[in-house]
Enzyme design. Sequence first.
Site, PDB file in Angstrom:
ATOM      1  N   ASP A  21       0.806  -1.222   0.000  1.00  0.00           N
ATOM      2  CA  ASP A  21       0.000   0.000   0.000  1.00  0.00           C
ATOM      3  C   ASP A  21       0.840   1.273   0.000  1.00  0.00           C
ATOM      4  O   ASP A  21       2.007   1.260   0.416  1.00  0.00           O
ATOM      5  CB  ASP A  21      -0.879   0.044   1.260  1.00  0.00           C
ATOM      6  CG  ASP A  21      -2.038  -0.935   1.188  1.00  0.00           C
ATOM      7  OD1 ASP A  21      -2.068  -1.767   0.278  1.00  0.00           O
ATOM      8  OD2 ASP A  21      -2.913  -0.852   2.074  1.00  0.00           O
ATOM      9  N   HIS A  38       3.604  -2.210   3.288  1.00  0.00           N
ATOM     10  CA  HIS A  38       3.696  -0.875   2.689  1.00  0.00           C
ATOM     11  C   HIS A  38       5.029  -0.791   1.945  1.00  0.00           C
ATOM     12  O   HIS A  38       6.086  -0.915   2.584  1.00  0.00           O
ATOM     13  CB  HIS A  38       3.616   0.210   3.773  1.00  0.00           C
ATOM     14  CG  HIS A  38       2.262   0.284   4.413  1.00  0.00           C
ATOM     15  ND1 HIS A  38       1.885  -0.540   5.456  1.00  0.00           N
ATOM     16  CD2 HIS A  38       1.186   1.054   4.133  1.00  0.00           C
ATOM     17  CE1 HIS A  38       0.634  -0.262   5.794  1.00  0.00           C
ATOM     18  NE2 HIS A  38       0.177   0.708   5.011  1.00  0.00           N
ATOM     19  N   HIS A  79      -5.301   9.805   0.804  1.00  0.00           N
ATOM     20  CA  HIS A  79      -5.180   8.942   1.979  1.00  0.00           C
ATOM     21  C   HIS A  79      -5.639   9.628   3.265  1.00  0.00           C
ATOM     22  O   HIS A  79      -4.890   9.707   4.253  1.00  0.00           O
ATOM     23  CB  HIS A  79      -3.723   8.470   2.140  1.00  0.00           C
ATOM     24  CG  HIS A  79      -3.576   7.173   2.884  1.00  0.00           C
ATOM     25  ND1 HIS A  79      -3.775   7.063   4.242  1.00  0.00           N
ATOM     26  CD2 HIS A  79      -3.262   5.931   2.474  1.00  0.00           C
ATOM     27  CE1 HIS A  79      -3.577   5.811   4.609  1.00  0.00           C
ATOM     28  NE2 HIS A  79      -3.268   5.107   3.553  1.00  0.00           N
TER      29      HIS A  79
HETATM   30 ZN    ZN Z   1      -2.619   3.182   3.218  1.00  0.00          ZN
END
Ligand code: ZN
Length: 252
Positions: free
Chosen positions: A69, A219, A124
Amino acid sequence: MKLQRRIYPAVILFALMLAADAAAAEPCPGNPNALGTARVLKVEHGRYGTKHFPQTLPLGPREVVLTFDDGPNPPTTSMVLAALARDCVKATFFLIGRHAEAHPDFVRKIAAAGHTIGYHSMTHPMTLVSISYPAAVDNIERGIKAVDKAALPYHAAPFFRFPGFGSSPALLAYMGRKGLAVFGADLWASDWNVMTPQFELSLVMQRLEQAGRGIVLFHDTQMQTARMLPAFLAALKAGGWKVVHVVPARQG
Ligand SMILES: [Zn+2]
């Protein structure tokens, strides 16, 4: 002579079949010990990931889907892409719209490597439920447009992951109307917390053993994750884990 002529094409055909088989089982170039990608799973719209929803993807024992992500973030995303390429592993990247806008070359690089690209909103917000419904929809839509534009000539998948996993019934219904598959996760490395790559590796492997299968969240913006990835892929291989690559059942 006549007989030979009849047999000859059959021999060629058989040789071609063998060659095709060999091609399908071809090892990862330059890496005989690569983990590889075990299979491709076509995903319809729906909601997946037992951390947030009642159901997840139809995965077998020790099958994992790797997801990353918040990228692209060139310094760390390039390390993640290199590690995945070295092991011929395909993953899914949920991109932030404004990051895609800033680094369209990296969006195309991810797509060109055969990975799946999904959406993760424009900016985000933490979370989309903390802002008004119209603002959330606007943020989602701008994120989709930014990723789509950056990806060209490639296409993103109709896959969405809510920032911070914050969703509401109204926003989930919106995703349903748009035909977007919503990805939660089955486990994660907690890589938003600062830790050494070694600690992150032991944490995620321990969670994998507990879960037995599932969608794993990382991530690619985190240096500790980028540094850990080669060892993680080696640990998956050593532990008999199989990587499943998710692709859309239809293009978005
Ligand atoms: Zn995120």
